[in-house]
Design a protein around this motif. Structure first.
Motif, PDB file in Angstrom:
ATOM      1  N   GLY A   1      32.784   2.843  20.500  1.00 35.47           N
ATOM      2  CA  GLY A   1      31.618   2.622  21.354  1.00 35.47           C
ATOM      3  C   GLY A   1      31.877   3.106  22.769  1.00 35.47           C
TER       4      GLY A   1
ATOM      5  N   MET B   1      30.053   6.146  24.963  1.00 35.81           N
ATOM      6  CA  MET B   1      29.486   5.924  26.295  1.00 35.81           C
ATOM      7  C   MET B   1      30.115   6.864  27.312  1.00 35.81           C
TER       8      MET B   1
ATOM      9  N   LEU C   1      29.345   2.374  12.471  1.00 32.55           N
ATOM     10  CA  LEU C   1      28.413   1.668  13.341  1.00 32.55           C
ATOM     11  C   LEU C   1      27.230   1.126  12.552  1.00 32.55           C
TER      12      LEU C   1
ATOM     13  N   VAL D   1      28.237  -1.865  10.455  1.00 34.76           N
ATOM     14  CA  VAL D   1      28.498  -3.064  11.246  1.00 34.76           C
ATOM     15  C   VAL D   1      27.206  -3.624  11.831  1.00 34.76           C
TER      16      VAL D   1
ATOM     17  N   LEU E   1      23.972   4.167  21.914  1.00 29.70           N
ATOM     18  CA  LEU E   1      24.680   3.969  20.652  1.00 29.70           C
ATOM     19  C   LEU E   1      26.031   3.287  20.904  1.00 29.70           C
ATOM     20  N   GLY E   2      26.771   3.845  21.861  1.00 28.74           N
ATOM     21  CA  GLY E   2      28.065   3.271  22.212  1.00 28.74           C
ATOM     22  C   GLY E   2      27.925   1.853  22.716  1.00 28.74           C
ATOM     23  N   ALA E   3      26.936   1.651  23.585  1.00 25.42           N
ATOM     24  CA  ALA E   3      26.726   0.312  24.145  1.00 25.42           C
ATOM     25  C   ALA E   3      26.399  -0.681  23.032  1.00 25.42           C
TER      26      ALA E   3
ATOM     27  N   LEU F   1      27.332  -0.547  19.972  1.00 23.68           N
ATOM     28  CA  LEU F   1      28.555  -0.801  19.218  1.00 23.68           C
ATOM     29  C   LEU F   1      29.409  -1.856  19.930  1.00 23.68           C
ATOM     30  N   VAL F   2      29.591  -1.666  21.241  1.00 22.65           N
ATOM     31  CA  VAL F   2      30.396  -2.613  22.013  1.00 22.65           C
ATOM     32  C   VAL F   2      29.780  -4.010  21.942  1.00 22.65           C
TER      33      VAL F   2
ATOM     34  N   VAL G   1      30.197  -5.692  18.482  1.00 26.74           N
ATOM     35  CA  VAL G   1      31.553  -6.194  18.258  1.00 26.74           C
ATOM     36  C   VAL G   1      31.795  -7.471  19.054  1.00 26.74           C
ATOM     37  N   LEU G   2      31.297  -7.497  20.286  1.00 26.13           N
ATOM     38  CA  LEU G   2      31.590  -8.653  21.130  1.00 26.13           C
ATOM     39  C   LEU G   2      30.752  -9.878  20.753  1.00 26.13           C
TER      40      LEU G   2
ATOM     41  N   ARG H   1      29.074 -10.114  15.470  1.00 24.33           N
ATOM     42  CA  ARG H   1      30.006  -9.475  14.561  1.00 24.33           C
ATOM     43  C   ARG H   1      29.470  -9.371  13.132  1.00 24.33           C
TER      44      ARG H   1
END
Lengths: 285, 314
Positions: free
Chosen positions: A97, A101, B247, B250, B286-288, B290-291, B294-295, B298
């Motif tokens: 992730g 970003m 991704l 999850v 997308l990245g955000a 994912l983060v 996970v946090l 879950r």
């Protein structure tokens, strides 16, 4: 000979970038696939300082190191530390992730093109010995790389901080019981690793290039260094980087049509034969 | 009672794609993509969600299936079902062979071996330009009509029903599989790998089997993509595809077959609407996502749904 020399130079560059990953992955047992993003960050900081603010190249390097280390601390405090105990899968997803970003952030600010970097004249040029062409910049890389490798080895084995780090990693609970501030050790280590990655990224702009795809393009290389060298071992990382650097340069020179295939094949073979790496110590569980 | 409800929910769920055909009739190409991606995510769910094998290179099998079907069609055997079988066979063979490498080590070694194997295959596909077309992609894939009756049309009608039928069939198979004693033993292995041998489960053999099955599923998905788009691009094997796959799984909730489907629908819909606005921003979000997942979330969408349902029942 020139191939070997260039290989050593790119190997040491690789070592600078990946040694931080070797520490987080091997010692702190955290799968940080976003490690390349720190290197990319360092590269962009260097380019901005040099091209837009006119800071001389050599003066940018300490700033790059500090900036990347600071970014490392920031992310460690806010995000990474929450996942120290998490499963490897969670860590992988989380760091992927971050990679996504970082790629789009770099793209947003700098565009998709390669960033130019003008080295100072004193680092340009070559001198010739019989059978060997020595690029001054490559020599510079070798000197810096070796100096840092020895400094790290000394720090890990010869100083109080190194002893505390090893203790904190081997048995965090016992280390806490002895009054070692494990949190602080981990932050400092993470910062050091990110700082070195940034430094490596800045030094590597000339050889590896710098564009938003950087963290993904080279992630395999960093992982190979750790996998082959055995995680958490400075000596192992150094030797693995040198093998990889020489192998890569020689492969591209002698059999260009095979591309990176050889390197990946070596990595897989290596993992099959010695999953713990050449000089591996088992990671703390 | 709750069994009744979940049965009804399942029936209702599978009516959605039929409904979608009439409602989103102009977007059938996108809908087929969703069905194919769902099948691909399902394949990862089998090995990761049920057996707990982490893979960073699952796109390798997708790519193998895609190239197998593509090459077959290019050299004259354009029958779609034959292509599917070939894709499944090639991917399953590769999965079987590589399972012995993958299953040896710890999570970390598995990550690196799966990544390494997929990078190797990517590089091979990239360099064997005579064979695969390299960066330009594999051109000249000519498909014969499905079952000799339905040719692939411009509006993707055939492609849609075809992908959907394959997805439904393989989903039904997977559903039977995970509820069988075999599937239960996989869950046992995921939860406690040291205890299962004591119960008489051949752990290694079970893992090899599910890894090969997962690879075959991915191969079928790859073959479907080739057949419905009549083109194979190099990025079928790319690392970013494996990462995206993780991704989606999850996001939907791994270890749950419907999680794989719902995750895909949500992801593809978001992709379709957001990527139109700006592709670079899309990757950032997308990245955000994912983060954040996970946090904070879950267990994904299915986990949230389950929590809502249990709260409602109380």
């Amino acid at each position: 000979m020139t191939v070997v020399f260039d290989g050593i130079a790119s190997g040491l560059l690789l070592f600078l970038i990946s040694v931080g990953l070797s520490v987080t992955l091997g010692l702190m047992n955290f799968v940080n696939l976003a490690h390349g993003a720190f290197a990319m960050f360092g590269g962009y900081v260097c380019v901005v300082l040099l091209n837009r603010l006119g800071v001389p190249f050599l003066a940018t390097l300490p700033i790059v190191f500090l900036a990347s280390a600071l970014l490392g601390v920031l992310l460690e405090r806010t995000l990474y530390r929450r996942l120290y105990g998490a499963s490897h899968l969670d860590q992988v997803l989380f760091s992927i992730g971050l990679v996504f970003m970082s790629i789009s952030t770099a793209h947003y600010f700098f565009g998709a093109q390669q960033q130019p970097l003008q080295l100072p004249p004193m680092l340009l040029g070559q001198f010739h010995l019989p059978g060997l062409d020595i690029g001054v910049y490559r020599l510079f890389l070798i000197v810096v790389g070796l100096a840092i490798a020895f400094a790290l080895q000394w720090m890990l084995t010869g100083t109080r901080f190194g002893a505390q780090l090893r203790a904190a990693v081997d048995n965090p609970r016992a280390a806490r019981g002895l009054g070692i501030d494990v949190d602080r050790i981990f932050v400092l280590t993470f910062a050091l690793g990110s700082g070195l990655a940034g430094l490596g990224g800045a030094l590597g702009v000339d050889m590896l290039g710098l564009d938003p795809g950087f963290p993904v393009k080279y992630i395999a290389y960093f992982l190979i260094v750790v996998a082959v060298g055995g995680s958490g071992s400075i000596k192992g990382s150094l030797i693995a980087s040198l093998i990889l650097g020489i192998g890569d340069v020689a492969g591209k020179y002698y059999i260009p049509q095979a591309g990176a295939f050889v390197i990946y094949a070596i990595m897989v073979l290596m993992l099959i034969v010695r999953p713990q790496g050449l000089f591996g110590r088992t990671a703390a569980k | 009672m709750s069994r009744d409800i979940s049965m009804r929910a399942e029936y209702a769920f599978w009516l959605l794609p039929v409904l979608a055909y009439f409602v989103f009739g102009e977007n059938l190409a996108l809908l087929s993509q969703i069905a194919i991606t769902a099948l691909f995510v399902l394949s990862l769910d089998l090995i990761l969600g049920y057996a707990g094998i982490i893979s960073l290179g699952h796109a390798a099998f997708f790519g193998l299936g895609a190239y197998a079907a593509g090459l077959l069609a290019k050299y004259g055997w354009g029958d779609p079902l034959l292509g599917l079988a070939a894709g499944a066979l090639v991917a399953a063979t590769a999965g079987f062979a590589s399972s012995f490498l993958v299953l040896r080590g710890s999570d970390l070694t598995r990550l690196m071996v799966t990544l390494g194997v997929s990078l190797m295959l990517f590089e091979a596909a990239n360099k064997l330009t005579d064979f695969t077309g390299g960066v330009d992609g594999l051109q000249g894939v000519e498909m014969q009509p499905l079952l000799g009756l339905f040719s692939f049309d411009l509006y993707s009608k055939t492609a849609y029903w075809y992908s959907l039928a394959v997805l439904f069939l393989l989903f039904w198979l997977a559903r039977r599989l995970v509820r069988s004693p075999f599937g239960l033993s996989l869950r046992g292995i995921k939860q406690n790998v040291t205890r299962m041998p004591a119960l008489g489960t051949p752990v290694h053999r079970r893992l090899v089997a599910i890894y090969s099955i997962g690879a075959a599923y991915a191969g079928v998905a790859g073959a479907l993509l080739t057949q419905t788009t009549q083109f194979v691009s190099l990025d079928v094997m790319a690392f970013s595809r494996s990462a995206e796959l993780l991704l989606i799984l999850v996001l939907g909730g791994s270890g749950n077959l419907y999680g794989a489907l719902i995750g895909t629908i949500v992801f593809m819909a978001a992709h379709h609407f957001l990527a139109d606005i700006n592709p670079q921003y899309w990757q950032f979000w997308l990245g955000a996502a994912l983060v954040l997942v996970v946090l904070f979330a879950r267990d994904g969408i299915m986990g949230m749904l389950r929590r809502l349902v249990t709260r409602g029942a109380q």
